[in-house]
Scaffold this motif. Structure first.
Motif, mmCIF file in Angstrom:
data_model
loop_
_atom_site.group_PDB
_atom_site.id
_atom_site.type_symbol
_atom_site.label_atom_id
_atom_site.label_comp_id
_atom_site.label_asym_id
_atom_site.label_seq_id
_atom_site.Cartn_x
_atom_site.Cartn_y
_atom_site.Cartn_z
ATOM 1 N N ALA A 92 0.965 -1.451 0.566
ATOM 2 C CA ALA A 92 -0.165 0.567 0.259
ATOM 3 C C ALA A 92 1.010 1.612 0.093
ATOM 4 O O ALA A 92 2.430 0.673 0.738
ATOM 5 C CB ALA A 92 -0.934 0.233 1.601
ATOM 6 N N GLU B 27 -3.670 0.563 -2.307
ATOM 7 C CA GLU B 27 -3.417 -0.859 -2.302
ATOM 8 C C GLU B 27 -3.831 -1.901 -3.173
ATOM 9 O O GLU B 27 -4.754 -2.203 -4.071
ATOM 10 C CB GLU B 27 -4.477 -1.522 -1.249
ATOM 11 C CG GLU B 27 -4.538 -2.249 -0.056
ATOM 12 C CD GLU B 27 -5.000 -2.690 0.998
ATOM 13 O OE1 GLU B 27 -4.477 -2.615 2.270
ATOM 14 O OE2 GLU B 27 -6.545 -2.154 0.806
ATOM 15 N N PRO C 33 -5.475 2.703 4.627
ATOM 16 C CA PRO C 33 -3.993 0.546 4.707
ATOM 17 C C PRO C 33 -2.719 1.059 5.162
ATOM 18 O O PRO C 33 -1.838 0.033 5.124
ATOM 19 C CB PRO C 33 -4.209 0.955 2.970
ATOM 20 C CG PRO C 33 -5.319 2.027 1.925
ATOM 21 C CD PRO C 33 -5.831 2.570 3.671
#
Lengths: 398, 214
Positions: free
Chosen positions: A190, A212, B162
């Motif tokens: 990511a 990601e 993330p």
């Protein structure tokens, strides 16, 4: 075997770092008490060690954790190393009555100048998840695994109140058993950019872009996601810090039989100091997430938690935590597998957890603790279960 | 020996590259600085944001935070551990002697021993009474030890970023600080699925026609 080698490697790396850091810290004057050693020993009763619906097996456990912490302050460089092996002996778990886990965290933060700083963090976990046995029949083999995450970012102050943060992360999960590894091992890469703008001393707004890439050994579960988000961080007076973020996630799957997903995501967290003796934390989040259940490529995860810490007296502290997680698995996100499952296979998994800890500080180095944990799983995909754990422990700050 | 040399060379290199290498040790805000000293310039003063950055590292809280954490992360975890200036964390405020003494006492776990918590002098007097004296913020930080039982109340990670979300992959008996609340993770792998839904036997090929021996 791989797991044992990795465990020994973790210990060897820690021992080598400890030795070299000790010499270096002494010669360079790292400041303060740079080495911290804690020991935590618990005796626990667990009423459902295999997490089964019926025919529960209970067991006593001895859990021994030793934690080595190294904190080096060469301002503007800070290095923190934390290694925590954990050993568990079970009085009634056959045939494997011991578990050994390793946790190793290394954090390096450095400020190049008043306007530029960077951080690196590596998180390593090596854990054993035992086999599951019901009425003498082994229902599943162990799910031991190795997990490593490397994080890094650079923060540049473009203007006094405007920051650009560039970050990256690489996660690796490896299961020990080949038949699990074939479908569950993954690599996640990511990266992203955040622009943060302070609107006042106590408020910051931000805009995020993230990308990601999730790669499983079973490539049908692979996916790519792009995130576009905004957020706000707010402090109100002496006793409140809160963050809220939200945006949109576009997720594309490698399996052509699954439609792409575009879903909103968001999370909120706040810390509130109710009184000098009472601290409260609340949080909630919703997003698409990696699936724990084969053959799904995705889950929609909603999670919320609350925690309260209260100092009953100067020496006795009470901690209460609770969480509720909803994982939603949709039959339209089943990969093209050779296993035939019912047509509308899917549904929800709900996990309710609660925990209480009371810590009593005997003196500067010793404390006693009482712990209780409750877990309840209700699932459309597997058997429900409840689990209760209660322990008494002794913590020694060496 | 080799490893130690590498460490020293790396640290020296990083330090020499840093423009901060030439910055003097920061002092407390002017009203709190010792009267005998010359007035401190703004560049010499340390803000509460800068102090928080140092504290999360020296108190051993860094492993519970993302790398290079932002101010909101640092303020939140310091508050959770009961460490705060008198009026809360304000990134723009300069560090004063009273607040520095308050933070040091809080990190020692002795906040309840202060007779008059509203009075900055009480915190300074307490430090003197236990033999902790310092002239600069740097000296004070050098005397600060990692927290004996640090608390990160976010045992369950809710971040959806993330780059920040803490995986809920944790050992079965992982200690979550505060209360021991461990995230639940138990796979249903492909082999588990085959056990849940036994697959029909593949159709057998028809037996070969009987062959009559000549």
């Amino acid at each position: 075997m791989k797991k044992q080698v990795a465990g020994w490697m973790a210990m060897a790396v820690t021992a080598a770092m400890l030795g070299s850091v000790a010499s270096f810290a002494n010669e360079a004057g790292a400041g303060g008490n740079w080495l911290e050693v804690d020991n935590r020993l618990r005796l626990e009763y667990d009423d459902n060690i295999y997490e089964t619906k019926d025919n529960k097996t209970d067991s006593f456990k001895l859990i021994e954790e030793i934690e080595l912490g190294i904190t080096l302050n060469f301002e503007p460089t800070f290095l923190t190393v934390r290694y925590r092996p954990s050993f568990t002996w079970w009085s009634d778990r056959e045939p494997d009555d011991t578990d050994l886990h390793h946790d190793l965290d290394v954090v390096l933060n450095h400020r190049f100048s008043p306007r530029v700083s960077m951080g690196l963090k590596n998180t390593f976990r090596l854990a054993e998840q035992p086999e599951e046995i019901d009425r003498g029949v082994k229902l599943r083999e162990n799910d031991d695994y190795m997990y490593n995450v490397t994080d890094g970012n650079v923060d540049v102050a473009i203007l006094p109140r405007t920051h650009a943060v560039v970050g990256g992360r690489y996660s690796v999960l490896r299961y020990d058993r080949d038949e699990v590894a074939d479908t569950e091992d993954y690599d996640i890469a990511a990266g992203g950019l955040t622009i943060r703008q302070g609107v006042s001393a106590m408020s910051t707004v931000m805009a995020d872009f993230r990308y990601e890439d999730v790669s499983y050994d079973d490539s049908l579960r692979d996916s790519d996601s792009t995130y576009y988000g905004i957020g706000l961080e707010q402090a109100l007076g002496a006793s409140f810090v809160g963050t809220v973020r939200g945006g949109y996630q576009d997720k594309t799957y490698n399996d052509d039989t699954i439609d792409d997903n575009s879903e909103p995501y968001g999370d909120v967290s706040l810390t509130y100091i109710v009184s000098p003796r009472t601290r409260l934390s609340l949080g909630a989040g919703y997003s698409l997430y990696e699936a724990d259940v084969y053959p799904f490529a995705n889950q929609e995860r909603t999670i919320m938690f609350g925690s309260v810490a209260h100092d009953l007296t100067a020496k006795i502290s009470l901690f209460l935590s609770a969480s509720y997680q909803i994982s939603d698995y949709d039959s339209s996100e089943i990969i093209d597998t050779d296993i035939e499952v019912p047509e509308n296979y899917g549904g929800e998994e709900n996990v309710v957890q609660g925990a209480v800890r009371v810590a009593y500080q005997l003196n500067a180095r010793n404390s006693l603790e009482l712990n209780y944990q409750y877990m309840d799983l209700s699932s459309d995909l597997r058997d429900d279960f409840e689990r209760n754990r209660a322990s008494i422990g002794w913590r020694l700050d060496i | 020996m080799k490893v130690r040399s590498i460490w020293m060379v790396l640290a020296a290199l990083v330090w020499s590259l840093s423009p901060l290498a030439s910055i003097q040790s920061p002092v407390m805000a002017q009203e709190e600085a010792p009267a005998a000293e010359a007035p401190a310039s703004q560049d010499d003063l340390m803000t509460e944001a800068q102090l928080a950055e140092v504290l999360v590292n020296v108190l051993g809280l860094a492993p519970m935070l993302p790398p290079n954490p932002k101010a909101a992360d640092m303020f939140a975890i310091l508050l959770q551990n009961g460490i705060s200036p008198k009026d809360g964390w304000n990134p723009d405020n300069n560090v004063t002697l009273g607040n520095l003494a308050r933070i040091m006492v809080q990190s020692m776990g002795d906040a309840d021993k202060i007779e008059n918590p509203e009075d900055d002098a009480s915190w300074v007097e307490y430090l003197k009474s236990v033999g902790v004296e310092f002239g600069t913020i740097e000296e004070a930080i050098d005397r600060t030890e990692p927290l004996a039982d640090p608390v990160a109340l976010e045992a369950i990670e809710t971040s959806t970023d993330p780059l920040r979300k803490e995986s809920y992959i944790r050992p079965t008996d992982d200690q979550q600080l505060g209360a021991d609340l461990q995230p639940y993770r138990r796979l249903i792998s492909k082999s588990d699925l085959e056990r849940l839904f036994p697959q029909p036997e593949p159709p057998q090929p028809p037996p070969p026609p009987p062959v009559t021996p000549n």
